[in-house]
Scaffold this active site. Structure first.
Site, PDB file in Angstrom:
ATOM      1  N   SER A 256       0.847  -1.184   0.000  1.00  0.00           N
ATOM      2  CA  SER A 256       0.000   0.000   0.000  1.00  0.00           C
ATOM      3  C   SER A 256       0.885   1.236   0.000  1.00  0.00           C
ATOM      4  O   SER A 256       2.113   1.140   0.091  1.00  0.00           O
ATOM      5  CB  SER A 256      -0.913  -0.001   1.221  1.00  0.00           C
ATOM      6  OG  SER A 256      -0.136   0.243   2.369  1.00  0.00           O
ATOM      7  N   LYS A 257       0.230   2.377  -0.109  1.00  0.00           N
ATOM      8  CA  LYS A 257       0.941   3.660  -0.241  1.00  0.00           C
ATOM      9  C   LYS A 257       2.013   3.863   0.830  1.00  0.00           C
ATOM     10  O   LYS A 257       3.021   4.502   0.574  1.00  0.00           O
ATOM     11  CB  LYS A 257      -0.061   4.814  -0.191  1.00  0.00           C
ATOM     12  CG  LYS A 257      -0.821   4.979  -1.484  1.00  0.00           C
ATOM     13  CD  LYS A 257      -0.531   6.353  -2.115  1.00  0.00           C
ATOM     14  CE  LYS A 257      -0.878   6.423  -3.586  1.00  0.00           C
ATOM     15  NZ  LYS A 257      -2.297   6.470  -3.866  1.00  0.00           N
ATOM     16  N   ARG A 258       1.764   3.324   2.042  1.00  0.00           N
ATOM     17  CA  ARG A 258       2.757   3.618   3.084  1.00  0.00           C
ATOM     18  C   ARG A 258       4.084   2.901   2.833  1.00  0.00           C
ATOM     19  O   ARG A 258       5.093   3.210   3.443  1.00  0.00           O
ATOM     20  CB  ARG A 258       2.203   3.295   4.464  1.00  0.00           C
ATOM     21  CG  ARG A 258       2.097   1.844   4.793  1.00  0.00           C
ATOM     22  CD  ARG A 258       1.201   1.659   6.000  1.00  0.00           C
ATOM     23  NE  ARG A 258       0.620   0.350   5.990  1.00  0.00           N
ATOM     24  CZ  ARG A 258       1.107  -0.673   6.650  1.00  0.00           C
ATOM     25  NH1 ARG A 258       2.178  -0.535   7.377  1.00  0.00           N
ATOM     26  NH2 ARG A 258       0.535  -1.845   6.576  1.00  0.00           N
ATOM     27  N   GLY A 260       5.423   2.991  -0.182  1.00  0.00           N
ATOM     28  CA  GLY A 260       6.052   3.758  -1.264  1.00  0.00           C
ATOM     29  C   GLY A 260       5.075   3.872  -2.418  1.00  0.00           C
ATOM     30  O   GLY A 260       3.880   3.611  -2.249  1.00  0.00           O
TER      31      GLY A 260
END
Ligand code: GLU
Length: 488
Positions: A256-258, A260
Site C-alpha cells: 500500500s501507499k505507506r 512507497g
C-alpha cells in the site's frame, strides 16, 4: 468456442494503475503472446459511482508505455465489441432473465432500509443477505413488478453440496455451497455487477484464460455456478499471488501507499523506466527456469510459462527495483540516456544549453533513479554557496593554505589554453601538478570545489570545467580564489 488462446485485461477505470493490476495485464499479455493467442482489453465500468474522469486514458497510456499492446479493445475495436461494459449494458439482462426462468436467480425487492437494518442487527458481519425474497410466490413477484417496485436480481446459490474447481496456480479449491451468498447479479440501476458481467463477458468474448489477483479466488465458485447454470465451458483460471510490501518492523503486509509508490504512473514519475518496472514486475510471482533476471518484453514472451507462477505472496522490494532500473540505465547508449534524462536535466538547468551528451556521460553510470538527476547537476545552473572548509581534503593533501596557490596556478594555466576541450583541460592540469611536484589531486580538488561548490559531484574537475565552458569556469575559479584569500 474458438481454439485460439484469448486472454483479457479487464481493469476498472479507477484513475491509476496499481502495480498489481499491471502485473495482471503483463501476465495476460505474456500468456496470450507466448501461446500465439489474442490479448483483449475490456473496460469494467459497471460501478458508475466509482467512475473517474480520464481514467480510461490512463489505462491506454500505461499499456502503451509498458508495451503491452492489445489486439482488441475499445480504442481499436474487434469482433467481440463493444469492449466497455457500460456499452454492453443491454446484453446482461436477457441472461439474468434466463437464470430466473431456470430457477438459478430471483428478483429481490428488499429496500435499502431493510438491508441496512439487516446488517446492523446481525452479529455476524459475514452473514449478508437473509434470502428474504428467495421464496416469493410468482404472484407476489408479478405484483411488485407491475407496481414498479425497484428490484435487483440475485443468484440463487445451492444450499447444500460443494463447488470445486481447479486453479492453475492454487490447485484444487473447494467450498461449501452453504457459505456462498446470494449475490446480486443486476443492480437496481439496471447495471450488472462485476460478479455477473465478468462471467457473461468472458464467455461471450471467448476468453480461454482468466488471470486475476487472488482476492477473486473466493468468488470464483460463484462464477463457476453461473457457468454451469448456462452450460458454458469454464475458462482456465490463473489467480496470482498477493503483492506485499515490507514494513519498517520487518513484517510484511499487502502493498500500500505507506510502503512507497504503488502505481505505475507514480513509479515512472519517480524516475523508474517503464522497461525496468515491467521486468521487475514480471518476476513478482513468476520465476524463470534458470536464475536469469534481465528480460526484455520479447524475451519474457519466449520464456514465460504458467507453471512458473508461484502461489506464495510476492514482496515488492524497492531496492531490487532500483537495481533493475540502474541496470537498464547502464545498458543504454549515452545518446539514449541523454534523451531519457532530458526532462530531468531541464528541471535543474533552465537557463543554459549545456552539452547534454557530456552531462549524460558523467551521470549515466551513477544514476539509479532518474529523479536523482536534478540535485546532482543543479550546480551547473547556479553554484551553491559553500564554505571554504570544503577546500580541505586529506586524501588530496589540500589545506586552506595550499589551495590558494594551487587554484591561482590553475587559473593562469587554464586561462592561457588556446582551446577548451576535455583533453586540453586534462593535460593542462596534469602538467601543472607535475611541474609543481604535487599529487594530481592537490590541483584537481581545489579546482573541482571552486567549479562546483560541492564535495561530491558527478564527474571530476576536468569534466565539470569542460561542461561549464571557459568563461563560466574562469569566473567560478576566481571566485573560489577570492574566497580563499579574503580575510587572510
Ligand atoms: N475489474 C476487475 C478489477 O479491476 C477485474 C478483475 C478480473 O480480471 O476479473 O479488479
Amino acid at each position: 468456442m474458438s481454439d485460439k488462446i484469448r486472454t483479457r485485461f479487464a481493469p476498472s477505470p479507477t484513475g491509476f494503475m496499481h502495480v498489481g493490476n499491471l502485473r495482471t495485464a503483463l501476465y495476460e499479455y505474456l500468456i496470450a503472446k507466448s501461446l500465439g493467442g489474442t490479448f483483449v482489453l475490456r473496460i469494467e465500468d459497471t460501478d458508475q459511482e466509482r467512475k473517474v474522469e480520464g481514467a480510461v486514458d490512463i489505462i491506454y497510456h500505461t499499456l502503451k508505455q509498458a508495451k503491452l499492446i492489445h489486439d482488441e479493445g475499445p480504442d481499436i475495436g474487434g469482433e467481440y465489441g463493444p469492449y466497455v461494459q457500460s456499452e454492453r449494458k443491454e446484453m446482461y439482462m436477457p441472461y439474468a432473465k434466463q437464470l430466473i426462468e431456470n430457477d438459478k436467480a430471483y428478483y429481490c425487492f428488499c429496500t435499502k432500509e431493510r438491508l441496512d437494518s439487516l446488517r446492523e442487527n446481525s452479529d455476524d458481519l459475514g452473514a449478508g443477505y437473509d434470502r428474504h425474497c428467495r421464496g416469493l410466490s410468482k404472484e407476489e413477484i408479478q405484483q411488485q413488478l407491475d407496481s414498479g417496485t425497484p428490484y435487483v436480481i440475485r443468484q440463487k446459490m445451492p444450499l447444500e453440496g460443494t463447488t470445486t474447481f481447479e486453479d492453475a496456480v492454487f490447485g484444487t479449491i473447494s467450498v461449501d455451497n452453504s457459505e456462498l451468498q446470494d449475490q446480486i447479479l443486476i443492480k437496481a440501476d439496471g447495471y450488472p455487477t462485476y460478479n455477473f458481467a465478468n462471467v457473461i463477458d468472458d464467455h461471450t468474448m471467448d476468453i480461454t484464460h482468466v488471470v486475476r489477483g487472488s482476492e477473486y479466488l473466493s468468488s470464483t465458485p460463484k462464477y463457476n455456478l453461473l457457468y454451469e447454470s448456462f452450460g458454458w465451458e469454464i475458462p482456465t483460471y490463473i489467480h496470482l499471488p498477493l503483492i506485499m510490501g515490507k514494513n519498517d518492523d520487518g513484517s510484511i503486509s499487502k502493498l500500500s501507499k505507506r510502503h512507497g509508490a504503488t502505481s505505475f504512473e507514480d513509479l515512472v514519475s519517480k524516475g523508474y523506466l517503464p522497461e525496468a518496472i515491467i521486468n521487475y514486475i514480471a518476476l513478482l510471482g513468476w520465476a524463470p527456469k534458470d536464475n536469469r533476471e534481465i528480460f526484455t518484453i520479447e524475451e519474457l514472451i519466449e520464456n514465460f510459462s504458467i507453471d512458473g507462477i508461484s502461489k506464495s505472496p510476492a514482496v515488492f522490494d524497492y531496492d531490487k527495483l532500483e537495481w533493475f532500473n540502474a541496470e537498464y540505465i547502464k545498458a543504454m547508449t549515452v545518446e539514449q540516456f541523454a534523451e531519457t534524462a532530458m526532462p530531468y536535466f531541464k528541471k535543474a538547468v533552465t537557463t543554459k544549453e549545456l552539452d547534454w551528451i557530456k552531462v549524460a556521460s558523467i551521470l549515466q553510470q551513477r544514476t539509479t533513479v532518474l529523479s536523482q538527476i536534478p540535485e546532482k547537476i543543479e550546480f551547473f545552473e547556479t553554484q551553491p554557496e559553500y564554505e571554504k572548509d570544503l577546500f580541505v581534503n586529506k586524501k588530496s593533501k589540500t589545506t586552506l593554505e595550499n589551495s590558494a596557490p594551487m587554484l591561482s596556478a590553475a587559473i593562469n594555466a587554464l586561462d592561457a589554453l588556446p582551446e577548451w576541450t576535455h583533453d586540453s583541460i586534462h593535460d593542462c592540469l596534469i602538467d601543472l601538478a607535475k611541474s609543481l611536484e604535487v599529487k594530481n589531486g592537490t590541483v584537481m580538488w581545489p579546482v573541482r570545489i571552486a567549479a562546483s561548490g560541492m564535495t561530491v559531484t558527478p564527474g571530476g574537475a576536468v569534466e565539470i570545467l569542460d561542461i561549464l565552458g571557459k568563461e563560466e569556469s574562469m569566473l567560478r575559479l576566481k571566485k573560489g580564489l577570492d574566497k580563499l584569500t579574503e580575510n587572510s
